[in-house]
Design a protein around this motif. Structure first.
Motif, short mmCIF file in Angstrom:
data_model
loop_
_atom_site.label_atom_id
_atom_site.label_comp_id
_atom_site.label_asym_id
_atom_site.label_seq_id
_atom_site.Cartn_x
_atom_site.Cartn_y
_atom_site.Cartn_z
N PHE A 55 -13.36 -5.69 -4.45
CA PHE A 55 -13.89 -4.87 -3.37
C PHE A 55 -13.07 -5.02 -2.09
CE2 PHE A 55 -17.92 -4.79 -5.86
CZ PHE A 55 -18.00 -3.41 -5.99
N LYS A 56 -12.54 -6.21 -1.85
CA LYS A 56 -11.68 -6.42 -0.69
C LYS A 56 -10.42 -5.57 -0.81
CE LYS A 56 -9.41 -9.97 2.06
NZ LYS A 56 -9.12 -11.40 2.22
N ALA A 57 -9.85 -5.51 -2.01
CA ALA A 57 -8.66 -4.67 -2.23
C ALA A 57 -8.99 -3.20 -2.00
CB ALA A 57 -8.12 -4.88 -3.64
N LEU A 58 -10.18 -2.78 -2.35
CA LEU A 58 -10.58 -1.38 -2.19
C LEU A 58 -11.05 -1.05 -0.78
CD1 LEU A 58 -12.52 -0.83 -5.52
CD2 LEU A 58 -10.28 0.10 -4.89
N VAL A 97 -6.01 3.09 2.90
CA VAL A 97 -4.72 3.41 2.28
C VAL A 97 -4.74 2.98 0.81
CG1 VAL A 97 -2.23 2.92 2.28
CG2 VAL A 97 -3.43 3.32 4.44
N ARG A 98 -5.27 1.79 0.54
CA ARG A 98 -5.32 1.32 -0.85
C ARG A 98 -6.25 2.18 -1.70
NH1 ARG A 98 -4.57 -4.02 1.62
NH2 ARG A 98 -6.80 -4.39 1.74
N LEU A 99 -7.38 2.57 -1.13
CA LEU A 99 -8.31 3.42 -1.86
C LEU A 99 -7.66 4.76 -2.18
CD1 LEU A 99 -11.12 3.48 -3.04
CD2 LEU A 99 -11.97 4.28 -0.83
N PRO A 102 7.70 0.08 2.78
CA PRO A 102 7.33 -1.32 2.56
C PRO A 102 5.81 -1.56 2.65
CG PRO A 102 9.25 -1.20 3.96
CD PRO A 102 8.74 0.22 3.81
N THR A 103 5.14 -0.82 3.52
CA THR A 103 3.69 -0.96 3.63
C THR A 103 3.00 -0.44 2.38
OG1 THR A 103 3.83 -0.80 6.04
CG2 THR A 103 1.67 -0.39 5.05
N ILE A 104 3.49 0.69 1.85
CA ILE A 104 2.96 1.22 0.59
C ILE A 104 3.14 0.18 -0.51
CG2 ILE A 104 3.32 2.95 -1.22
CD1 ILE A 104 1.96 4.22 1.12
N SER A 105 4.31 -0.43 -0.58
CA SER A 105 4.58 -1.45 -1.60
C SER A 105 3.63 -2.63 -1.46
CB SER A 105 6.02 -1.93 -1.51
OG SER A 105 6.89 -0.88 -1.86
N HIS A 106 3.35 -3.03 -0.22
CA HIS A 106 2.41 -4.13 0.00
C HIS A 106 1.02 -3.77 -0.52
CE1 HIS A 106 -0.06 -7.19 1.86
NE2 HIS A 106 -0.77 -6.22 2.40
N HIS A 107 0.56 -2.56 -0.22
CA HIS A 107 -0.77 -2.13 -0.67
C HIS A 107 -0.83 -2.04 -2.19
CE1 HIS A 107 -2.57 -1.63 3.21
NE2 HIS A 107 -1.67 -0.75 3.61
N LEU A 108 0.24 -1.57 -2.82
CA LEU A 108 0.29 -1.52 -4.28
C LEU A 108 0.23 -2.93 -4.87
CD1 LEU A 108 2.94 1.29 -4.69
CD2 LEU A 108 0.53 1.43 -5.38
N LYS A 109 0.90 -3.87 -4.23
CA LYS A 109 0.86 -5.26 -4.68
C LYS A 109 -0.56 -5.81 -4.61
CE LYS A 109 2.22 -9.78 -3.09
NZ LYS A 109 2.79 -10.50 -1.97
N VAL A 110 -1.28 -5.51 -3.54
CA VAL A 110 -2.66 -5.98 -3.41
C VAL A 110 -3.53 -5.40 -4.52
CG1 VAL A 110 -4.72 -5.90 -1.94
CG2 VAL A 110 -2.49 -6.41 -0.92
N LEU A 111 -3.37 -4.11 -4.80
CA LEU A 111 -4.14 -3.47 -5.88
C LEU A 111 -3.78 -4.07 -7.24
CD1 LEU A 111 -3.97 0.23 -4.65
CD2 LEU A 111 -6.02 -1.21 -4.77
N ARG A 112 -2.51 -4.38 -7.42
CA ARG A 112 -2.06 -4.98 -8.68
C ARG A 112 -2.63 -6.39 -8.83
NH1 ARG A 112 2.17 -8.01 -9.70
NH2 ARG A 112 3.14 -7.55 -7.72
N GLU A 113 -2.58 -7.18 -7.78
CA GLU A 113 -3.11 -8.54 -7.83
C GLU A 113 -4.62 -8.57 -8.04
OE1 GLU A 113 -1.60 -10.33 -4.26
OE2 GLU A 113 0.26 -10.95 -5.25
#
Length: 125
Positions: free
Chosen positions: A38-41, A45-47, A75-86
């Motif tokens: 839920f924190k990732a969502l 932007v991540r949602l 780079p910010t998009i990549s960071h958000h994708l990493k959070v969703l992946r983790e």
């Protein structure tokens, strides 16, 4: 020099058994695992990124297709994708010079099951 591997939360380990909230309270372990999802969502932007990937054919998209329509840097998009992946919501695969992200259906099923209000409610004690 190779990059160190990051631990993937919820991907390498089996998800906690989650029963719908209307049946019984969450266990401590399940609440901890679900809180990270839920924190990732919780970031808009991540949602939106999760929604963009889910709406692509086959529920997967190239990273090159994901930055359109966002007012943030690559780079910010990549960071958000990493959070969703983790968080276990997305997985990724490198194909040549591009990375493709895909939805992890098990994680979405787990959330759907948790929030299922049609499940029979617990009997009053």
């Amino acid at each position: 020099m190779s990059k160190p591997q990051l631990p993937l939360i919820g991907v390498n380990s089996p998800p906690c058994e989650v029963t719908p909230l209307v049946r019984q309270p969450l266990s401590t372990d399940a609440a901890t695992e679900l809180a990270s999802i839920f924190k990732a969502l919780s970031d808009p932007v991540r949602l939106r990124l999760l929604s963009v990937v889910a709406s692509h054919a086959g529920q997967q998209a190239c990273v090159c297709d994901l930055s359109e329509g966002f007012d943030v840097s690559q780079p910010t998009i990549s960071h958000h994708l990493k959070v969703l992946r983790e968080a276990g919501l997305l997985s990724s695969e490198r194909r040549g010079s591009w990375v493709y992200y895909r939805i992890e259906p098990a994680a979405l099923r787990q959330l759907s099951h948790l929030l299922d209000i049609t499940a029979p409610a617990a009997v009053a004690r």
